[in-house]
Design a protein around this motif. Structure first.
Motif, mmCIF file in Angstrom:
data_model
loop_
_atom_site.group_PDB
_atom_site.id
_atom_site.type_symbol
_atom_site.label_atom_id
_atom_site.label_comp_id
_atom_site.label_asym_id
_atom_site.label_seq_id
_atom_site.Cartn_x
_atom_site.Cartn_y
_atom_site.Cartn_z
ATOM 1 N N VAL A 169 -1.285 5.130 9.874
ATOM 2 C CA VAL A 169 -2.536 5.419 9.164
ATOM 3 C C VAL A 169 -2.347 5.280 7.661
ATOM 4 N N LEU A 170 -1.202 5.746 7.144
ATOM 5 C CA LEU A 170 -0.946 5.645 5.706
ATOM 6 C C LEU A 170 -0.749 4.202 5.265
ATOM 7 N N ALA A 171 -0.364 3.333 6.193
ATOM 8 C CA ALA A 171 -0.189 1.917 5.856
ATOM 9 C C ALA A 171 -1.529 1.211 5.689
ATOM 10 N N LEU A 172 -2.614 1.838 6.144
ATOM 11 C CA LEU A 172 -3.958 1.264 5.981
ATOM 12 C C LEU A 172 -4.491 1.711 4.631
ATOM 13 N N THR A 173 -4.569 0.780 3.695
ATOM 14 C CA THR A 173 -4.794 1.151 2.296
ATOM 15 C C THR A 173 -6.235 0.983 1.825
ATOM 16 N N GLU A 174 -7.187 0.736 2.735
ATOM 17 C CA GLU A 174 -8.545 0.506 2.267
ATOM 18 C C GLU A 174 -9.108 1.716 1.538
ATOM 19 N N TYR A 175 -9.983 1.463 0.573
ATOM 20 C CA TYR A 175 -10.585 2.530 -0.229
ATOM 21 C C TYR A 175 -11.651 3.271 0.567
ATOM 22 N N ASN A 176 -12.495 2.523 1.273
ATOM 23 C CA ASN A 176 -13.557 3.125 2.078
ATOM 24 C C ASN A 176 -12.967 3.528 3.421
ATOM 25 N N ARG A 177 -12.617 4.802 3.540
ATOM 26 C CA ARG A 177 -11.902 5.272 4.726
ATOM 27 C C ARG A 177 -12.842 6.055 5.647
ATOM 28 N N PHE A 178 -12.676 5.816 6.927
ATOM 29 C CA PHE A 178 -13.386 6.556 7.974
ATOM 30 C C PHE A 178 -12.322 6.967 8.976
ATOM 31 N N SER A 179 -11.756 8.158 8.763
ATOM 32 C CA SER A 179 -10.549 8.557 9.476
ATOM 33 C C SER A 179 -10.719 8.567 10.979
ATOM 34 N N LYS A 180 -11.874 9.001 11.455
ATOM 35 C CA LYS A 180 -12.091 9.030 12.891
ATOM 36 C C LYS A 180 -11.903 7.638 13.492
ATOM 37 N N GLY A 289 -21.000 -3.717 -1.662
ATOM 38 C CA GLY A 289 -20.545 -2.532 -2.374
ATOM 39 C C GLY A 289 -19.156 -2.103 -1.940
ATOM 40 N N ARG A 290 -18.885 -2.226 -0.648
ATOM 41 C CA ARG A 290 -17.553 -1.887 -0.168
ATOM 42 C C ARG A 290 -16.502 -2.849 -0.713
ATOM 43 N N ILE A 291 -16.845 -4.110 -0.769
ATOM 44 C CA ILE A 291 -15.932 -5.090 -1.370
ATOM 45 C C ILE A 291 -15.692 -4.755 -2.843
ATOM 46 N N TYR A 292 -16.727 -4.348 -3.543
ATOM 47 C CA TYR A 292 -16.641 -4.001 -4.961
ATOM 48 C C TYR A 292 -15.642 -2.867 -5.185
ATOM 49 N N TYR A 293 -15.735 -1.812 -4.351
ATOM 50 C CA TYR A 293 -14.814 -0.691 -4.502
ATOM 51 C C TYR A 293 -13.390 -1.078 -4.123
ATOM 52 N N GLU A 294 -13.237 -1.934 -3.125
ATOM 53 C CA GLU A 294 -11.894 -2.369 -2.737
ATOM 54 C C GLU A 294 -11.241 -3.183 -3.855
ATOM 55 N N VAL A 295 -12.016 -4.061 -4.489
ATOM 56 C CA VAL A 295 -11.474 -4.945 -5.523
ATOM 57 C C VAL A 295 -11.050 -4.153 -6.759
ATOM 58 N N LYS A 296 -11.778 -3.088 -7.095
ATOM 59 C CA LYS A 296 -11.422 -2.300 -8.273
ATOM 60 C C LYS A 296 -10.061 -1.624 -8.116
ATOM 61 N N GLY A 297 -9.696 -1.289 -6.896
ATOM 62 C CA GLY A 297 -8.372 -0.733 -6.651
ATOM 63 C C GLY A 297 -8.121 0.618 -7.285
ATOM 64 N N ARG A 298 -9.126 1.438 -7.442
ATOM 65 C CA ARG A 298 -8.930 2.769 -8.007
ATOM 66 C C ARG A 298 -8.197 3.668 -7.012
ATOM 67 N N PRO A 299 -7.482 4.687 -7.500
ATOM 68 C CA PRO A 299 -6.814 5.622 -6.585
ATOM 69 C C PRO A 299 -7.834 6.412 -5.778
ATOM 70 N N HIS A 300 -7.418 6.865 -4.620
ATOM 71 C CA HIS A 300 -8.322 7.623 -3.758
ATOM 72 C C HIS A 300 -8.607 9.008 -4.314
ATOM 73 N N PHE A 301 -7.685 9.543 -5.101
ATOM 74 C CA PHE A 301 -7.856 10.881 -5.651
ATOM 75 C C PHE A 301 -6.938 11.047 -6.855
#
Length: 316
Positions: A169-180, A289-301
């Motif tokens: 799970v930690l290897a999945l680095t996408e910004y828009n996360r849906f844990s379930k 919008g999801r692509i936009y957030y992924e491209v920016k590469g900001r930290p999750h927290f």
């Protein structure tokens, strides 16, 4: 075996001490069986004394690890932070409001020892309002026709994960996360048992209707591109209808002569097509919008306080 309890917290000052007392009891029961335990609490930018309570718990219990965000980043970010800081051979994710009964931890550990990488607690809907039950069933029936993973009604974040599942799970680095959905996507041998959801001990839920709708939309869009494919086929269907209608108009003109087109028909068609276009633009906009957030590469927290070692999401 070391077991990590990961508990996201948001404005939970009234229940945290009670929750920690309950999980401590379970830890004492498991210790003679060869299982040690650590507690990883993630304060998701709470506005009350949640952080102060966590500091007090850490002073009293050396097994307590806490991470406090610089602001509210959402439960998905809190789950990610908890998994990153958990060092256990198995990790149990649960809410800190006692709606996930700590007494079930022992059962999860027993099922883990049988070789299951994921032990999933499925909440029974007994006692829920009829409208909520029907809405949930309708949502899951719809979403499972569209997404690439299976989402089960009543299954949430309350589960035990083996170390290899956590690492996956930690290897999945996408910004828009849906844990379930992520938990379902990584797979590995799993088992499910049902439990009756407990009443929230204190405070109030931060989920409202708007939040639930947005969460449901995230689940729908995070694991498929079928809405975009549907837009393509809808466009083809509209073109086909337009061609048939044009043929009918031309045929009627050849047989009966040219007639004045109906005003109501034109207005209805224009309005309907405009509505369809706006819906399709909205679907495309959600994916863009999801692509936009992924491209920016900001930290999750971002972390403002912690008693564990620094992470890459902590401000230098």
């Amino acid at each position: 075996m070391l077991i990590s309890i990961v508990a996201p917290c948001y404005n939970e000052e009234d229940v945290l001490a009670r929750f920690h007392e309950e999980v401590q009891k379970v830890a004492e029961e498991l210790l003679p069986l060869g299982h040690d335990m650590e507690f990883v609490y993630v304060d998701d930018g709470s506005r009350d004394r949640t952080l102060a309570v966590l500091k007090d718990l850490a002073d009293l219990d050396s097994r307590v690890r806490y991470v406090s965000f610089s602001r509210n980043f959402g439960k998905e970010a809190a789950l990610l932070a908890g998994l990153r800081h958990a060092s256990g051979d198995s990790v149990i994710v649960m809410d800190a409001d006692l709606q996930h009964p700590p007494a079930l931890i022992r059962r999860m550990v027993e099922l883990r020892e049988q070789g299951h990488d994921q032990v999933i607690a499925r909440r029974s809907r007994t006692g829920d309002r009829l409208t909520r039950t029907l809405t949930a069933r309708l949502y899951y029936r719809l979403v499972n026709r569209l997404v690439d993973v299976e989402l089960v009604d009543g299954v949430g974040d309350f589960r035990l994960l083996s170390r290899r599942v956590v690492d996956a799970v930690l290897a999945l680095t996408e910004y828009n996360r849906f844990s379930k959905g992520l938990f379902a996507w990584v797979g590995f041998p799993s088992t499910t048992f049902e439990y009756q959801n407990a009443v929230r001990e204190a405070g109030r839920s931060s989920w409202n209707l708007r939040g639930l709708l947005n969460y449901g939309l995230d689940g729908l869009l995070s694991f498929n591109n079928r809405p975009l494919r549907a837009a393509l086929w809808l466009g083809v269907g509209l073109l086909l209808c337009a061609g048939l209608y044009t043929g009918w108009i031309v045929g009627a003109a050849l047989v009966n002569g040219v007639q004045t087109p109906g005003y109501v028909t034109i207005i209805t068609a224009v309005t309907a097509l405009a509505g369809v276009q706006m819906v399709m633009l909205g679907v495309i906009g959600e994916y863009t919008g999801r692509i936009y957030y992924e491209v920016k590469g900001r930290p999750h927290f971002l972390v403002k306080a912690t008693n564990v070692e620094r992470t890459k999401d902590l401000i230098p």
